[in-house]
Design a protein around this motif. Structure first.
Motif, PDB file in Angstrom:
ATOM      1  N   ASP A 110      12.502  -6.331 -31.992  1.00 53.54           N
ATOM      2  CA  ASP A 110      11.536  -5.998 -33.036  1.00 53.54           C
ATOM      3  C   ASP A 110      12.170  -5.020 -34.018  1.00 53.54           C
ATOM      4  O   ASP A 110      13.106  -4.282 -33.687  1.00 53.54           O
ATOM      5  CB  ASP A 110      10.286  -5.357 -32.428  1.00 53.54           C
ATOM      6  CG  ASP A 110       9.482  -6.351 -31.594  1.00 53.54           C
ATOM      7  OD1 ASP A 110       9.875  -7.531 -31.538  1.00 53.54           O
ATOM      8  OD2 ASP A 110       8.481  -5.924 -30.992  1.00 53.54           O
ATOM      9  N   ALA A 111      11.619  -4.997 -35.249  1.00 52.94           N
ATOM     10  CA  ALA A 111      12.161  -4.143 -36.308  1.00 52.94           C
ATOM     11  C   ALA A 111      11.538  -2.752 -36.242  1.00 52.94           C
ATOM     12  O   ALA A 111      10.784  -2.342 -37.121  1.00 52.94           O
ATOM     13  CB  ALA A 111      11.934  -4.784 -37.668  1.00 52.94           C
ATOM     14  N   ASP A 112      11.831  -2.026 -35.173  1.00 54.30           N
ATOM     15  CA  ASP A 112      11.380  -0.639 -35.062  1.00 54.30           C
ATOM     16  C   ASP A 112      12.309   0.092 -34.100  1.00 54.30           C
ATOM     17  O   ASP A 112      13.245  -0.503 -33.551  1.00 54.30           O
ATOM     18  CB  ASP A 112       9.926  -0.568 -34.600  1.00 54.30           C
ATOM     19  CG  ASP A 112       9.652  -1.398 -33.349  1.00 54.30           C
ATOM     20  OD1 ASP A 112      10.595  -1.620 -32.562  1.00 54.30           O
ATOM     21  OD2 ASP A 112       8.497  -1.826 -33.157  1.00 54.30           O
ATOM     22  N   ALA A 158      15.078  -1.390 -31.468  1.00 58.48           N
ATOM     23  CA  ALA A 158      16.508  -1.093 -31.491  1.00 58.48           C
ATOM     24  C   ALA A 158      16.986  -0.638 -30.117  1.00 58.48           C
ATOM     25  O   ALA A 158      18.065  -1.038 -29.646  1.00 58.48           O
ATOM     26  CB  ALA A 158      16.790  -0.035 -32.551  1.00 58.48           C
ATOM     27  N   ALA A 159      16.171   0.200 -29.471  1.00 61.06           N
ATOM     28  CA  ALA A 159      16.543   0.659 -28.138  1.00 61.06           C
ATOM     29  C   ALA A 159      16.554  -0.503 -27.147  1.00 61.06           C
ATOM     30  O   ALA A 159      17.438  -0.592 -26.276  1.00 61.06           O
ATOM     31  CB  ALA A 159      15.570   1.744 -27.683  1.00 61.06           C
ATOM     32  N   LEU A 162      20.919  -8.985 -33.410  1.00 62.28           N
ATOM     33  CA  LEU A 162      20.487  -9.247 -34.775  1.00 62.28           C
ATOM     34  C   LEU A 162      19.906  -7.991 -35.406  1.00 62.28           C
ATOM     35  O   LEU A 162      19.248  -7.193 -34.736  1.00 62.28           O
ATOM     36  CB  LEU A 162      19.416 -10.341 -34.789  1.00 62.28           C
ATOM     37  CG  LEU A 162      19.887 -11.755 -34.484  1.00 62.28           C
ATOM     38  CD1 LEU A 162      18.700 -12.623 -34.107  1.00 62.28           C
ATOM     39  CD2 LEU A 162      20.611 -12.335 -35.681  1.00 62.28           C
ATOM     40  N   SER A 163      20.138  -7.851 -36.704  1.00 63.03           N
ATOM     41  CA  SER A 163      19.501  -6.791 -37.480  1.00 63.03           C
ATOM     42  C   SER A 163      18.390  -7.403 -38.309  1.00 63.03           C
ATOM     43  O   SER A 163      18.541  -8.512 -38.830  1.00 63.03           O
ATOM     44  CB  SER A 163      20.520  -6.109 -38.402  1.00 63.03           C
ATOM     45  OG  SER A 163      21.522  -5.470 -37.637  1.00 63.03           O
ATOM     46  N   PRO A 164      17.258  -6.743 -38.452  1.00 63.74           N
ATOM     47  CA  PRO A 164      16.158  -7.308 -39.241  1.00 63.74           C
ATOM     48  C   PRO A 164      16.602  -7.571 -40.677  1.00 63.74           C
ATOM     49  O   PRO A 164      17.445  -6.849 -41.227  1.00 63.74           O
ATOM     50  CB  PRO A 164      15.077  -6.223 -39.187  1.00 63.74           C
ATOM     51  CG  PRO A 164      15.434  -5.368 -38.011  1.00 63.74           C
ATOM     52  CD  PRO A 164      16.925  -5.407 -37.901  1.00 63.74           C
ATOM     53  N   PRO A 165      16.081  -8.624 -41.311  1.00 65.66           N
ATOM     54  CA  PRO A 165      16.439  -8.881 -42.709  1.00 65.66           C
ATOM     55  C   PRO A 165      15.929  -7.770 -43.612  1.00 65.66           C
ATOM     56  O   PRO A 165      14.998  -7.035 -43.267  1.00 65.66           O
ATOM     57  CB  PRO A 165      15.750 -10.211 -43.007  1.00 65.66           C
ATOM     58  CG  PRO A 165      14.634 -10.301 -42.025  1.00 65.66           C
ATOM     59  CD  PRO A 165      15.114  -9.608 -40.794  1.00 65.66           C
TER      60      PRO A 165
END
Length: 734
Positions: free
Chosen positions: A164-166, A170-171, A191-194
């Motif tokens: 998820d993008a938070d 990330a953790a 993956l990194s969020p767009p």
């Protein structure tokens, strides 16, 4: 938040919260276990329910989501236990560690597929729908419980994490990569969020935003290129920090390097085994690709070949190739096509081989029509290398046994001669060799010029945009010629000089040169011959060079009582077009049979066109000589119209007839002065009127053909002094 370890209502209600001493979690759930409850005793009906299964597909439990009145949500695991008294019961509690992975059954069923780890069951289901060739899994009980899951099934697998993008995501991503590496994964990437993604954005949000499989695959390809772990790295042992010693092999070890996963570019090239590479005379690379029961030819630098290669990579690995890897692979394949492949002639819609003509039907099976002196037939493997553009569309499936006269019901020509000329243009346009005459439809508003242009093109070269506006410049004209066999321009009000010159070069064969993009010295040259269709209300053949290459078909107004609805007309056309096309193929075969026996007493400008059309006359249903008579009359009318539209040609004729009956001899400067003396001010203000002697000299060269048609001999002499001589034929005879 309610107690996640609360016992079930009923038989288990007297038990204390948590796992009773001596209770055993049942994995898999026995077949004779009681049914799992549908409702939570305090949270009520579940808004989401996910089934967990083991590698054999056996049930091991559930994860459920409950929506709260305040907008919050609660998650509860549901597992089956054997209680100390021997009975089986479901409890709202998690499995003991190591906990099962959601999607373990799919993981076991596809041992070679790449693995995507999403954060949460809902996101995992969405990612699975977007990426059907990838196995998507997740761990239970939220992002903070990743370490409690059993990651051992990832041994030897290629793993990408979509968190998820938070911050929690990330953790989670970092933790999963470490756990997968520890389990012996072949490679890991995250993956990194767009850019612009909202906080908490995940695969479910991507699906809700309308992502499709292609976009999801492109996003997956944006992950860092996975790198294989050195064989010396033990499961569960973190990588050695820079500067510290390690007893395992390093990246520089040749043995390790040999075992690394090959570069993505090399993997892409490996997928091209069985693809035929070749080049044209300019050195441009092409690929002949086996597809189902046929082969297809594509330019290596085309989007179609790149798409095919990307699909092959996705089918093989479940991942879309990176843009740079794809570019590198195409570049190397292009070099191999030039250095190792044979030279062939790419054919757009029409081609020829060993005395036979071939026409690409442009259907999904890549079939073609083969025509020779004996007749025509549909073949599945033509010997010519047909290529296609994205705008090309299939021809009607031709039917044998009909006559070209059926086309007459869709054409409102003024004269029978014009119908013969139209048939002649059609058979010429379906041949692989030019020059091609320029077909011009002329007529007032309401004569059906645009509609007829569409129908005629559909018989030769159907296109997504059958008729188009005039191009803005030479480059647009070149692009159109590269991508289609026929150039059809609609509703022209005039043909400017640059466009007339370009159309003339395309009709009879000529080159277009331009600087290659991103270079200073390289030049790109297009050699092309194309059939052309023009339509408009005013005369479009005012320039003599264009007029000499044109066939003008004049249309008469359609009476109100004779008009048909478009739906009715198109329905009739769908029935008639295959028959008409088959009849045109019969005419071409007739022309091939009779061509060598046709000898014309006087060859017109488009000599090959006139000779072949004359050879087709029996198939047109007309007598020998009918076409040539119609063509000569059409040329005379066109040239007369061209003459009358040119103010300089008219002024020269009037000057000689009125003031110089024996002819004009002198310099361009003297001739311009004499013409200016006679011309009115309104004529001299026209853009077509020459302002200098040099421009007049150029105009004389251009209008010389129409002056000759008016009975003048035009000569330019350069003996010491440049002079122009314009003499009436009658005076010359004297």
């Amino acid at each position: 938040m309610s107690d996640p370890f609360a016992p079930l209502a009923g038989p288990g209600a007297r038990e204390t919260a948590g796992r009773p001493a001596g209770a055993v979690c049942l994995r898999p759930v026995p077949a004779d276990a009681p049914p799992a409850p549908e409702r939570h005793p305090t949270l009520g009906e579940a808004a989401g329910r996910w089934v967990y299964r083991d590698a054999a597909g056996e049930l091991v439990g559930f994860a459920l989501r409950f929506d709260q009145p305040d907008g919050g949500k609660e998650f509860r695991p549901l597992s089956c236990w054997r209680m100390p008294d021997g009975r089986m019961a479901w409890r709202w509690t998690a499995w003991p560690a190591p906990r099962p992975l959601y999607g373990h059954d799919r993981l076991a069923a596809a041992p070679a597929a790449p693995v995507l780890v999403a954060e949460g069951e809902k996101a995992a289901d969405a990612a699975g729908r977007l990426l059907p060739a990838v196995v998507v899994i997740t761990s239970p009980n939220g992002s903070k419980s990743a370490a409690k899951a059993d990651w051992a099934p990832l041994a030897g697998r290629r793993v990408i994490v979509w968190p998820d993008a938070d911050e929690a995501g990330a953790a989670y991503g970092t933790a999963v990569v470490a756990l997968a590496d520890g389990a012996g994964a072949a490679s890991t990437a995250i993956l990194s969020p767009p850019a612009g993604a909202a906080v908490g954005w995940d695969a479910a949000d991507a699906e809700a935003e309308g992502w499709d499989a292609a976009r999801a695959a492109d996003f997956i390809a944006s992950a860092a290129v996975p790198v294989a772990r050195p064989d010396g790295a033990r499961a569960g042992k973190p990588p050695v920090a820079a500067g510290k010693k390690s007893s395992g092999r390093t990246d520089s070890d040749p043995a390790t390097a040999r075992r690394r996963r090959p570069a993505q570019r090399d993997s892409l090239m490996g997928l091209c085994e069985g693809v035929g590479l070749w080049h044209d005379e300019e050195g441009e690379g092409f690929a002949t690709i086996p597809v189902a029961q046929h082969v297809e030819n594509w330019r290596l630098d085309s989007k179609f070949f790149r798409r095919w290669l990307a699909v092959r990579a996705y089918e093989a690995d479940g991942l879309a190739p990176g843009g740079q890897a794809l570019e590198d692979a195409v570049r190397v394949l292009g070099a191999r096509a030039y250095s190792e492949g044979t030279e062939r002639a790419p054919c757009l819609r029409v081609g020829a081989s060993e005395g036979r003509s071939y026409i690409d039907l442009c259907d999904s099976a890549w079939r073609a029509v083969e025509i020779d002196a004996e007749g025509w037939r549909i073949v599945s493997a033509p010997p010519v290398a047909f290529i296609r553009s994205g705008q090309m569309r299939p021809l009607p499936a031709p039917e044998a046994g009909y006559l070209v006269e059926e086309l007459r019901g869709f054409v409102n020509v003024e004269r029978d001669d014009d119908f013969v000329l139209l048939l002649a243009w059609l058979v010429a346009a379906l041949r692989s060799r030019g020059p091609y005459p320029i077909l011009t439809f002329a007529g007032e508003q309401g004569t059906g010029k645009s509609t007829l242009s569409r129908l005629v093109r559909e018989l030769v070269d159907p296109n997504a945009a059958p008729i188009r506006a005039a191009p803005r410049d030479d480059r647009d004209l070149i692009v159109a010629a590269v991508n289609s066999h026929v150039i059809a321009l609609d509703n022209l009000s005039a043909v400017p000089a640059w466009l007339a010159d370009g159309l003339c070069r395309l009709a009879t064969g000529g080159g277009f040169a331009s600087r290659t993009l991103h270079t200073d010295r390289d030049e790109s040259v297009l050699q092309a011959v194309r059939p052309i269709i023009l339509n408009g209300i005013p005369s479009l053949t005012d320039r003599a060079d264009l007029a000499s290459r044109a066939v003008t078909v004049r249309l008469k107004p359609i009476a109100e009582t004779a008009r048909r609805g478009e739906a009715e007309m198109l329905a009739n056309w769908q029935t008639a077009a295959p028959r008409i096309l088959g009849a045109l193929f019969d005419a071409i075969s007739c022309g091939m049979r009779r061509f060598d026996s046709i000898q014309l007493d006087r060859l017109p400008r488009m000599a090959d066109f006139a000779r072949f059309a004359s050879a087709c006359e029996p198939a047109f249903g007309c007598e020998d000589g009918t076409f040539l008579s119609a063509y000569n009359a059409n040329q005379s009318d066109t040239i007369e119209t061209t003459f009358e539209a040119d103010p300089v040609a008219v002024a020269v004729r009037d000057l000689i007839r009125n003031d110089c009956p024996s002819g004009w001899h002198g310099s361009a400067t003297d001739l311009l002065s004499a013409l200016n003396m006679k011309a009115s001010e309104s004529v001299k203000r026209l853009k077509l009127w020459p302002a200098t002697a040099a421009s007049l000299g150029n105009r004389i060269d251009r209008i010389a053909p129409v002056l000759r048609a008016q009975g003048f001999i035009v000569e330019r002499r350069h003996s010491g002094v440049r002079t122009i001589s314009i003499v009436p034929l009658a005076s010359e005879a004297m």
